[in-house]
Design a protein around this motif. Structure first.
Motif, PDB file in Angstrom:
ATOM      1  N   GLU A 247      -1.572   7.697   7.521  1.00 32.84           N
ATOM      2  CA  GLU A 247      -1.037   6.334   7.571  1.00 32.84           C
ATOM      3  C   GLU A 247       0.453   6.367   7.209  1.00 32.84           C
ATOM      4  OE1 GLU A 247      -4.046   6.839   7.514  1.00 32.84           O
ATOM      5  OE2 GLU A 247      -5.060   5.063   8.273  1.00 32.84           O
TER       6      GLU A 247
ATOM      7  N   ASP B  68      -7.285  -3.322   8.168  1.00 32.90           N
ATOM      8  CA  ASP B  68      -6.627  -4.390   7.391  1.00 32.90           C
ATOM      9  C   ASP B  68      -6.092  -5.519   8.271  1.00 32.90           C
ATOM     10  OD1 ASP B  68      -7.209  -3.025   5.111  1.00 32.90           O
ATOM     11  OD2 ASP B  68      -5.187  -2.237   4.784  1.00 32.90           O
TER      12      ASP B  68
ATOM     13  N   ALA C 149      -6.486   0.782  -6.290  1.00 34.32           N
ATOM     14  CA  ALA C 149      -5.436   1.808  -6.332  1.00 34.32           C
ATOM     15  C   ALA C 149      -5.181   2.328  -7.746  1.00 34.32           C
ATOM     16  CB  ALA C 149      -4.140   1.263  -5.745  1.00 34.32           C
TER      17      ALA C 149
ATOM     18  N   LEU D 156     -15.550  -4.351   0.127  1.00 36.22           N
ATOM     19  CA  LEU D 156     -15.454  -4.244   1.588  1.00 36.22           C
ATOM     20  C   LEU D 156     -16.592  -3.461   2.214  1.00 36.22           C
ATOM     21  CD1 LEU D 156     -11.670  -3.225   1.791  1.00 36.22           C
ATOM     22  CD2 LEU D 156     -12.620  -5.506   1.966  1.00 36.22           C
TER      23      LEU D 156
ATOM     24  N   LEU E 238       2.147   1.211  -4.097  1.00 36.23           N
ATOM     25  CA  LEU E 238       1.169   1.533  -5.156  1.00 36.23           C
ATOM     26  C   LEU E 238       1.100   3.039  -5.458  1.00 36.23           C
ATOM     27  CD1 LEU E 238      -1.602  -1.073  -4.297  1.00 36.23           C
ATOM     28  CD2 LEU E 238      -0.209  -1.023  -6.357  1.00 36.23           C
TER      29      LEU E 238
ATOM     30  N   PRO F  76     -16.747   4.292  -3.042  1.00 30.97           N
ATOM     31  CA  PRO F  76     -16.856   5.502  -3.854  1.00 30.97           C
ATOM     32  C   PRO F  76     -15.529   6.239  -4.014  1.00 30.97           C
ATOM     33  CG  PRO F  76     -17.784   5.865  -1.669  1.00 30.97           C
ATOM     34  CD  PRO F  76     -17.413   4.418  -1.735  1.00 30.97           C
TER      35      PRO F  76
ATOM     36  N   ILE G 152     -14.384   1.422   9.570  1.00 30.05           N
ATOM     37  CA  ILE G 152     -13.893   1.969   8.300  1.00 30.05           C
ATOM     38  C   ILE G 152     -14.731   1.472   7.126  1.00 30.05           C
ATOM     39  CG2 ILE G 152     -11.863   2.277   6.788  1.00 30.05           C
ATOM     40  CD1 ILE G 152     -11.444   3.563   9.532  1.00 30.05           C
TER      41      ILE G 152
ATOM     42  N   ARG H 210     -17.087  -5.252   6.034  1.00 26.43           N
ATOM     43  CA  ARG H 210     -15.873  -6.051   6.122  1.00 26.43           C
ATOM     44  C   ARG H 210     -15.971  -7.178   7.155  1.00 26.43           C
ATOM     45  NH1 ARG H 210      -9.789  -3.595   5.619  1.00 26.43           N
ATOM     46  NH2 ARG H 210      -9.131  -5.201   4.175  1.00 26.43           N
TER      47      ARG H 210
ATOM     48  N   LEU I 192      -8.652  -9.827   0.202  1.00 32.55           N
ATOM     49  CA  LEU I 192      -7.252 -10.028   0.594  1.00 32.55           C
ATOM     50  C   LEU I 192      -7.040 -10.371   2.070  1.00 32.55           C
ATOM     51  CD1 LEU I 192      -4.176  -9.745   0.240  1.00 32.55           C
ATOM     52  CD2 LEU I 192      -4.491  -7.275   0.110  1.00 32.55           C
TER      53      LEU I 192
ATOM     54  N   ILE J  50     -11.851  11.137   6.598  1.00 33.67           N
ATOM     55  CA  ILE J  50     -10.442  10.786   6.373  1.00 33.67           C
ATOM     56  C   ILE J  50     -10.357   9.640   5.372  1.00 33.67           C
ATOM     57  CG2 ILE J  50      -8.375   9.833   7.472  1.00 33.67           C
ATOM     58  CD1 ILE J  50      -9.297  11.312  10.039  1.00 33.67           C
ATOM     59  N   SER J  51      -9.609   9.858   4.314  1.00 37.26           N
ATOM     60  CA  SER J  51      -9.460   8.807   3.295  1.00 37.26           C
ATOM     61  C   SER J  51      -7.990   8.679   2.900  1.00 37.26           C
ATOM     62  CB  SER J  51     -10.305   9.144   2.068  1.00 37.26           C
ATOM     63  OG  SER J  51      -9.811   8.476   0.915  1.00 37.26           O
ATOM     64  N   VAL J  52      -7.503   7.456   2.955  1.00 37.33           N
ATOM     65  CA  VAL J  52      -6.110   7.184   2.584  1.00 37.33           C
ATOM     66  C   VAL J  52      -5.901   7.515   1.105  1.00 37.33           C
ATOM     67  CG1 VAL J  52      -4.408   5.311   2.316  1.00 37.33           C
ATOM     68  CG2 VAL J  52      -5.856   5.408   4.356  1.00 37.33           C
ATOM     69  N   GLY J  53      -6.728   6.913   0.247  1.00 35.22           N
ATOM     70  CA  GLY J  53      -6.560   7.087  -1.198  1.00 35.22           C
ATOM     71  C   GLY J  53      -6.724   8.536  -1.634  1.00 35.22           C
TER      72      GLY J  53
ATOM     73  N   ASN K 129       0.805  -1.227   0.000  1.00 36.84           N
ATOM     74  CA  ASN K 129       0.000   0.000   0.000  1.00 36.84           C
ATOM     75  C   ASN K 129       0.838   1.278   0.000  1.00 36.84           C
ATOM     76  OD1 ASN K 129      -2.247  -1.521  -0.169  1.00 36.84           O
ATOM     77  ND2 ASN K 129      -2.875  -1.299   1.969  1.00 36.84           N
TER      78      ASN K 129
HETATM   79  C1  EPZ Z   1      -6.743   2.094   1.593  1.00 34.35           C
HETATM   80  O1  EPZ Z   1      -7.909   1.976   0.808  1.00 34.35           O
HETATM   81  C2  EPZ Z   1      -6.045   0.754   1.533  1.00 34.35           C
HETATM   82  N1  EPZ Z   1      -5.721   0.445   0.153  1.00 34.35           N
HETATM   83  C3  EPZ Z   1      -6.933  -0.322   2.109  1.00 34.35           C
HETATM   84  O2  EPZ Z   1      -6.205  -1.536   2.137  1.00 34.35           O
HETATM   85  C4  EPZ Z   1      -7.315   0.038   3.555  1.00 34.35           C
HETATM   86  O3  EPZ Z   1      -8.227  -0.887   4.039  1.00 34.35           O
HETATM   87  C5  EPZ Z   1      -7.945   1.448   3.583  1.00 34.35           C
HETATM   88  O4  EPZ Z   1      -7.062   2.411   2.943  1.00 34.35           O
HETATM   89  C6  EPZ Z   1      -8.216   1.940   4.991  1.00 34.35           C
HETATM   90  O5  EPZ Z   1      -7.039   1.944   5.739  1.00 34.35           O
HETATM   91  C7  EPZ Z   1      -4.596   0.925  -0.380  1.00 34.35           C
HETATM   92  O6  EPZ Z   1      -3.818   1.642   0.250  1.00 34.35           O
HETATM   93  C8  EPZ Z   1      -4.298   0.559  -1.790  1.00 34.35           C
HETATM   94  P1  EPZ Z   1     -10.065   4.968   2.222  1.00 34.35           P
HETATM   95  P2  EPZ Z   1      -8.736   3.278   0.363  1.00 34.35           P
HETATM   96  O7  EPZ Z   1     -10.245   5.893   1.086  1.00 34.35           O
HETATM   97  O8  EPZ Z   1      -7.784   4.371   0.109  1.00 34.35           O
HETATM   98  C9  EPZ Z   1     -14.746   5.946   2.289  1.00 34.35           C
HETATM   99  C10 EPZ Z   1      -5.830  -3.839   1.731  1.00 34.35           C
HETATM  100  O9  EPZ Z   1      -6.366  -4.863   2.210  1.00 34.35           O
HETATM  101  N2  EPZ Z   1     -14.512   6.740   1.085  1.00 34.35           N
HETATM  102  O10 EPZ Z   1      -9.241   5.406   3.367  1.00 34.35           O
HETATM  103  O11 EPZ Z   1      -9.649   2.852  -0.692  1.00 34.35           O
HETATM  104  C11 EPZ Z   1     -14.569   4.451   2.045  1.00 34.35           C
HETATM  105  O12 EPZ Z   1     -15.679   3.870   1.448  1.00 34.35           O
HETATM  106  C12 EPZ Z   1      -6.685  -2.641   1.354  1.00 34.35           C
HETATM  107  O13 EPZ Z   1      -4.619  -3.732   1.498  1.00 34.35           O
HETATM  108  C13 EPZ Z   1     -15.528   7.529   0.574  1.00 34.35           C
HETATM  109  O14 EPZ Z   1     -16.633   7.569   1.120  1.00 34.35           O
HETATM  110  O15 EPZ Z   1      -9.540   3.556   1.688  1.00 34.35           O
HETATM  111  C14 EPZ Z   1     -14.229   3.948   3.420  1.00 34.35           C
HETATM  112  O16 EPZ Z   1     -15.415   3.724   4.135  1.00 34.35           O
HETATM  113  C15 EPZ Z   1      -8.120  -2.943   1.356  1.00 34.35           C
HETATM  114  N3  EPZ Z   1     -15.280   8.262  -0.558  1.00 34.35           N
HETATM  115  C16 EPZ Z   1     -13.454   5.083   4.051  1.00 34.35           C
HETATM  116  O17 EPZ Z   1     -13.770   6.254   3.259  1.00 34.35           O
HETATM  117  C17 EPZ Z   1     -14.070   8.246  -1.182  1.00 34.35           C
HETATM  118  O18 EPZ Z   1     -13.925   8.936  -2.201  1.00 34.35           O
HETATM  119  C18 EPZ Z   1     -11.952   4.911   4.067  1.00 34.35           C
HETATM  120  O19 EPZ Z   1     -11.499   4.560   2.750  1.00 34.35           O
HETATM  121  C19 EPZ Z   1     -13.035   7.458  -0.653  1.00 34.35           C
HETATM  122  C20 EPZ Z   1     -13.276   6.710   0.490  1.00 34.35           C
END
Ligand code: EPZ
Length: 424
Positions: free
Chosen positions: A194, A311, A95, A120, A26, A127, A333, A337, A376, A167-170, A23
């Motif tokens: 993170e 995770d 990703a 998940l 990527l 989204p 989160i 899941r 995963l 808060i969103s990682v991506g 992660n």
């Molecule tokens: C990252 O996913 C990780 N993936 C995930 O790991 C991990 O579970 C997740 O962060 C939380 O820690 C990678 O780093 C590639 P988020 P991401 O955006 O970025 C909502 C694994 O097993 N949300 O932080 O997709 C979302 O639905 C994977 O390695 C929105 O509503 O996670 C979730 O409920 C699986 N709108 C929450 O935010 C958005 O535009 C957190 O998601 C984006 C997210």
């Protein structure tokens, strides 16, 4: 489709070496789209998601040169750049969406499919609204047509102040990458912090990006004209480390886990101490001994860093199935899941779900049977359950596991687990 056959219960002892973080790698790979000069990335994990990202970069026109052990890649830009992130590649990996911001930032256009990845979040899907809304604030215009995001900008993206509503990682990664070459100053508030995000910012800073963390969840990026050539080594995988820590605790193990900075998983290590594990930490190594009796814990809740990571929720659930009393885990989160629960029940686990909380009864006599991976980390949990269960466990659909764990069966075999890949 490959399967694992595991004969349990297994004893665990010896040493295991942790691979580079999927992660972290990527977004770092996606951000190479911002460069004109070659970039060298070291310590890449050899897992399927990384291959998918490298194929995506190739499809866009990057040239990829591997070292002999395939853990180091040199990535060059070619003249024939494309802007099209195809569904056939993005459907397998969430990703993939991380190419959108860098493409628009660098080339001012992109046509990018909505991504797939682990399911998940139940019916809510996963989204990308936070990504799109934030990029819009930086001047990106977009339309959605037939599952594709058609995006463009009028010249450079413009620095902006963006406060994420959630808060969103991506989305944090997407914005950081997009702001690096943008005009002026971007301030990201309520950002994810993170360790993988800090690895991305360290990588970009090593190439001359102007990025500063101001306060706990605020990141300031001042746009630069271009990025320099750089060589960067990806951090160790904290989820792989956590999975091996759980394996050792579950199997009364005695395990040394190498090539990882233990300081970044204090929350997880403290929980493992609470269930009875004896842990010694060194600079880049953990020595963990599992207890004779695992103690139960209540009210584990998944949270953004530095809380307990979603995770590792499925893996800890397996551990608590063997605890000497009832435990509970609340998933905050991703709503959906808990798909692994049904499969764990097939192995004899006693777990009840109430809204987003799982009540784990404990004292379960797990007994081997056939189970199926659904994503995963759920797959990792099933492998752990197979290690603890009596008799033969067959885990099918392990392609999910191959997305994120590097040669897990070889690593597990080396520390005493009776596990075999069956290729059909
Ligand atoms: C990252 O996913 C990780 N993936 C995930 O790991 C991990 O579970 C997740 O962060 C939380 O820690 C990678 O780093 C590639 P988020 P991401 O955006 O970025 C909502 C694994 O097993 N949300 O932080 O997709 C979302 O639905 C994977 O390695 C929105 O509503 O996670 C979730 O409920 C699986 N709108 C929450 O935010 C958005 O535009 C957190 O998601 C984006 C997210």
């Amino acid at each position: 489709m490959d399967k694992f056959k595991i004969i349990g219960p297994s004893k665990i002892s010896g040493e295991v070496s942790i691979s580079g973080s999927k992660n972290a790698a990527l977004p770092i790979l996606a951000s190479t789209l911002l460069f004109d000069k070659p970039v060298v990335i070291e310590n890449l994990p050899r897992v399927r998601d990384i291959d998918t990202m490298l194929n995506l970069l190739k499809s866009l026109g990057s040239k990829i040169q591997f070292s002999k052990n395939k853990k180091t890649v040199k990535i060059y830009k070619t003249k024939k750049y494309k802007y099209f992130g195809s569904y056939s590649i993005l459907k397998t990996m969430r990703a993939g969406i991380l190419i959108l911001g860098p493409l628009v930032s660098k080339y001012h256009k992109s046509i990018c499919s909505f991504p797939g990845g682990c399911v998940l979040n139940g019916n809510s899907g996963r989204p990308v609204n936070l990504h799109l809304n934030a990029l819009k604030k930086m001047g990106m215009k977009y339309e959605i047509k037939k599952g594709y995001i058609h995006a463009k900008s009028n010249g450079k993206l413009k620095g902006a102040t963006i406060k994420f509503p959630k808060i969103s990682v991506g989305a944090t990664e997407q914005l950081i990458m997009s702001a690096v070459l943008a005009e002026g100053r971007t301030l990201i508030k309520h950002a994810a912090i993170e360790p993988e995000i800090k690895d991305l910012t360290n990588f970009l800073k090593s190439a001359g990006a102007n990025i500063k963390w101001i306060g706990k969840r605020t990141c300031q990026i001042i746009g630069v004209n271009s990025l320099n050539q750089t060589t960067y080594s990806v951090m160790g995988d904290r989820i792989e480390t956590g999975t091996f820590c759980v394996a050792a605790t579950l199997a009364k193990g005695n395990l040394i886990i190498k090539n990882f900075n233990p300081k970044i998983i204090q929350t997880e290590l403290n929980l493992l101490k609470k269930v009875g594990a004896k842990i010694k930490i060194f600079q880049s190594k953990i020595h963990i001994k599992g207890p004779q009796k695992i103690k139960n814990i209540n009210n584990i809740t998944t949270k953004e860093y530095n809380g307990f990571p979603t995770d590792l929720q499925p893996q800890f659930m397996v551990l608590l199935c063997k605890a000497n009393g009832a435990s509970s885990i609340t998933e905050n989160i991703f709503q959906g899941r808990f798909i692994h629960v049904m499969e764990l029940q097939r192995l004899g686990a006693k777990i009840k779900i109430k809204n987003n909380t799982a009540i784990i009864e404990g004292n379960s006599n797990l007994s081997g049977t056939e189970v199926m991976s659904s994503d995963l980390r759920a797959s990792a949990a099933l492998v752990l359950a197979g290690i603890a269960a009596k008799g033969e466990t067959i885990v099918s659909r392990i392609y999910h596991l191959d997305r994120g764990y590097e040669k897990i069966e070889n690593k597990l075999k080396k520390i005493g687990v009776k596990i075999k890949r069956i290729s059909l």
